[in-house]
Scaffold this motif. Sequence first.
Motif, short mmCIF file in Angstrom:
data_model
loop_
_atom_site.label_atom_id
_atom_site.label_comp_id
_atom_site.label_asym_id
_atom_site.label_seq_id
_atom_site.Cartn_x
_atom_site.Cartn_y
_atom_site.Cartn_z
N ALA A 56 36.27 -23.88 43.43
CA ALA A 56 36.16 -25.40 43.13
C ALA A 56 35.28 -25.86 42.38
O ALA A 56 34.25 -24.96 42.48
N ASP A 57 35.10 -26.96 41.47
CA ASP A 57 33.82 -26.78 40.42
C ASP A 57 32.43 -27.16 41.52
O ASP A 57 31.35 -26.73 41.38
N GLU A 58 32.38 -27.81 42.85
CA GLU A 58 31.85 -28.34 43.04
C GLU A 58 32.25 -28.15 44.42
O GLU A 58 32.86 -28.87 44.59
N ALA A 59 31.70 -27.93 46.07
CA ALA A 59 32.76 -27.81 47.19
C ALA A 59 30.94 -28.11 48.32
O ALA A 59 29.73 -27.52 47.58
N MET A 60 30.74 -28.53 48.80
CA MET A 60 29.84 -28.80 50.38
C MET A 60 30.49 -29.29 51.74
O MET A 60 31.63 -29.19 50.99
N GLY A 61 29.66 -29.04 52.53
CA GLY A 61 30.89 -28.98 53.88
C GLY A 61 30.78 -30.81 53.73
O GLY A 61 29.79 -31.43 53.76
N ALA A 62 31.36 -31.59 54.68
CA ALA A 62 31.89 -33.16 54.63
C ALA A 62 30.48 -33.66 55.27
O ALA A 62 30.65 -34.72 54.92
N GLU A 63 29.72 -32.64 55.94
CA GLU A 63 28.95 -33.90 56.61
C GLU A 63 27.59 -33.85 55.58
O GLU A 63 26.93 -34.46 56.29
N GLN A 64 27.65 -33.06 54.97
CA GLN A 64 26.41 -32.96 53.89
C GLN A 64 26.13 -33.80 52.92
O GLN A 64 25.92 -34.08 52.43
N MET A 65 27.85 -34.17 52.90
CA MET A 65 28.13 -35.27 52.14
C MET A 65 27.61 -37.17 51.86
O MET A 65 27.76 -36.96 52.99
N THR A 66 26.68 -36.87 51.18
CA THR A 66 26.42 -38.85 51.49
C THR A 66 26.43 -40.41 51.18
O THR A 66 26.98 -39.36 49.82
N SER A 67 26.57 -40.58 51.28
CA SER A 67 27.58 -42.35 50.23
C SER A 67 26.21 -41.78 49.45
O SER A 67 26.89 -42.54 48.33
N ASP A 68 24.85 -42.06 49.15
CA ASP A 68 24.08 -42.05 47.70
C ASP A 68 24.29 -40.85 46.58
O ASP A 68 24.54 -41.50 45.84
N TYR A 69 24.83 -39.72 47.10
CA TYR A 69 25.13 -38.82 46.09
C TYR A 69 26.66 -39.07 45.54
O TYR A 69 26.81 -38.59 44.42
N LEU A 70 27.30 -39.51 46.70
CA LEU A 70 28.98 -39.98 46.02
C LEU A 70 28.52 -40.90 44.94
O LEU A 70 29.31 -41.28 43.62
N SER A 71 27.89 -42.34 44.96
CA SER A 71 27.24 -43.30 44.24
C SER A 71 26.89 -42.53 43.14
O SER A 71 27.23 -43.14 41.60
N GLU A 72 25.87 -42.04 43.10
CA GLU A 72 25.68 -40.89 42.18
C GLU A 72 26.90 -40.56 41.04
O GLU A 72 26.53 -40.52 40.07
N ARG A 73 27.09 -39.71 41.61
CA ARG A 73 28.54 -39.00 40.59
C ARG A 73 29.26 -40.11 40.08
O ARG A 73 29.96 -40.25 39.17
N ILE A 74 29.77 -41.50 40.85
CA ILE A 74 30.33 -42.04 40.27
C ILE A 74 30.36 -42.95 39.52
O ILE A 74 30.42 -43.17 38.22
N ARG A 75 28.33 -43.16 39.21
CA ARG A 75 27.87 -43.28 38.26
C ARG A 75 27.81 -42.78 37.50
O ARG A 75 28.10 -43.58 36.41
N VAL A 76 27.71 -41.43 37.26
CA VAL A 76 27.43 -40.83 35.99
C VAL A 76 28.97 -40.52 35.97
O VAL A 76 29.99 -40.49 34.15
N SER A 77 30.08 -40.30 36.42
CA SER A 77 31.73 -40.77 35.98
C SER A 77 32.20 -41.98 34.92
O SER A 77 32.67 -41.76 34.01
N ARG A 78 31.03 -43.40 35.64
CA ARG A 78 31.20 -44.34 34.99
C ARG A 78 31.14 -44.46 33.36
O ARG A 78 31.69 -44.70 32.60
N GLU A 79 29.69 -43.33 33.68
CA GLU A 79 28.82 -43.57 31.90
C GLU A 79 30.09 -42.86 31.07
O GLU A 79 30.02 -42.93 30.48
N ASP A 80 30.80 -41.86 31.61
CA ASP A 80 32.15 -40.62 30.56
C ASP A 80 32.85 -42.30 30.67
O ASP A 80 32.84 -42.30 29.43
N ALA A 81 34.06 -42.01 31.50
CA ALA A 81 34.16 -43.36 30.90
C ALA A 81 34.61 -44.74 30.65
O ALA A 81 34.59 -45.41 29.39
N ASP A 82 32.91 -45.25 30.13
CA ASP A 82 32.49 -46.52 29.37
C ASP A 82 31.96 -45.76 28.23
O ASP A 82 31.94 -46.51 27.50
#
Lengths: 136, 292
Positions: free
Chosen positions: A81-107
């Motif tokens: 895995a490029d990146e892996a963590m326990g699902a319970e450590q995963m927060t919505s904020d972290y995910l939003s940040e990841r989405i934001r970065v990926s979206r920057e790439d997409a645009d």
Amino acid sequence: MADGLKFDLVSPERLLFSEIVESVVVPGTEGYLTVLANHAPLMTTLRPGVIEIKAQSGTVTRFFVGGGLVDINASGLTILADEAMGAEQMTSDYLSERIRVSREDADNTGIDYITRTTARQRVSDLEDVQRWILPA
Amino acid sequence: MPSLKDLRNRIASVKATQKITKAMQMVAAAKLRRAQEAAVAARPYSERMGAVLANIAASTAGSPDASPLLAGTGKSDVHLLVVCTGERGLAGAFNSSIARLARDHARRLKAEGKTVKIFTVGRKGYDSLRREFPNEIVENVSFRSVKQISYSEARSVARRVLEMFGAGEFDVATLFFSHFQSVIAQIPTAQQIIPAELPTAATVNAEAALYEYEPSEEDILADLLPRNIAIQIFHALLENAASFYGAQMSAMDNATRNAGDMINRLSLSYNRQRQAQITKELIEIISGAEAL
């Protein structure tokens, strides 16, 4: 169950999980798949998502993975895995940040078409995780 | 001849320095252990990645539309040197030996008439290379604020390298870092990353042929090759971190020992002088008494 599935989850930083388990559900690029013992040799890429590990005792462990590679062979299942963590450590904020970065790439029109398409795909995968999988 | 008071001050100041170097050595030792653990923990991933890559590459070898990351651009006119060094000094020859290797390499390439571009990772490498190659340094990143190198740093470097490769800015990329052999031996190393030098798969076994690929082998390979660059850079950064602390530890150990020697020498001359003074005073008293 006599023989289990040897399962290793490896991230670039460390070995996260290595055990004999019952089954693992993997988010492959072309769809989710469940791997049991003695699966035919298969190699596939991962999309961002959640893997679900069912231990031989029946308990379920979940990990978030941010993409990677799945290697199934006679000796068992290995997820790089490029990146892996326990699902319970995963927060919505972290995910939003990841989405934001990926979206920057997409645009970002400065980079090539293929990278942009994969970035767009990643955005939608991550949004799926955020919307459907995380609350569970 | 320094006076007694001067010597006393001198001894006190060397002692203070010794305390600092001793503390730095102990800090480096603790950090070295952590860096080594990180390097060991990262090993399974890169090993497996290498094995998988070698397998797929072998089975797609010879195909005309092989990825340029693997096959190269067909030229070797422009070379990119990715030089990874530390952010700090006080580590003996650690930074300078990496920089020297890169410098020799760059000079040789230039003598052959190639174009050289340099990408420095780490402040120290930038500082020592920019004097000789002010126009060749195209990129410079430093991870000063990063405490523990993680994969995301390596990925950001890899991304920049791949962007440059995608834009056709170079043909061959070589990574410079220090290979950690032991606490006292760190070997500066050059490793070619683009086009990828894969371990020739002697173990392209029958099993590999049975694999089913989803999506196709080519697609997986195309996905894997950029990732492999990031992994190799990550590996280099981790090796570098361990080497850095190893070098720092032995440099500080030497410094502590030198300070010890210096204190011994200074104390000896301090004691001699004190004794000389006492003897002188005694002679004065005795000769004064005899004169009476």
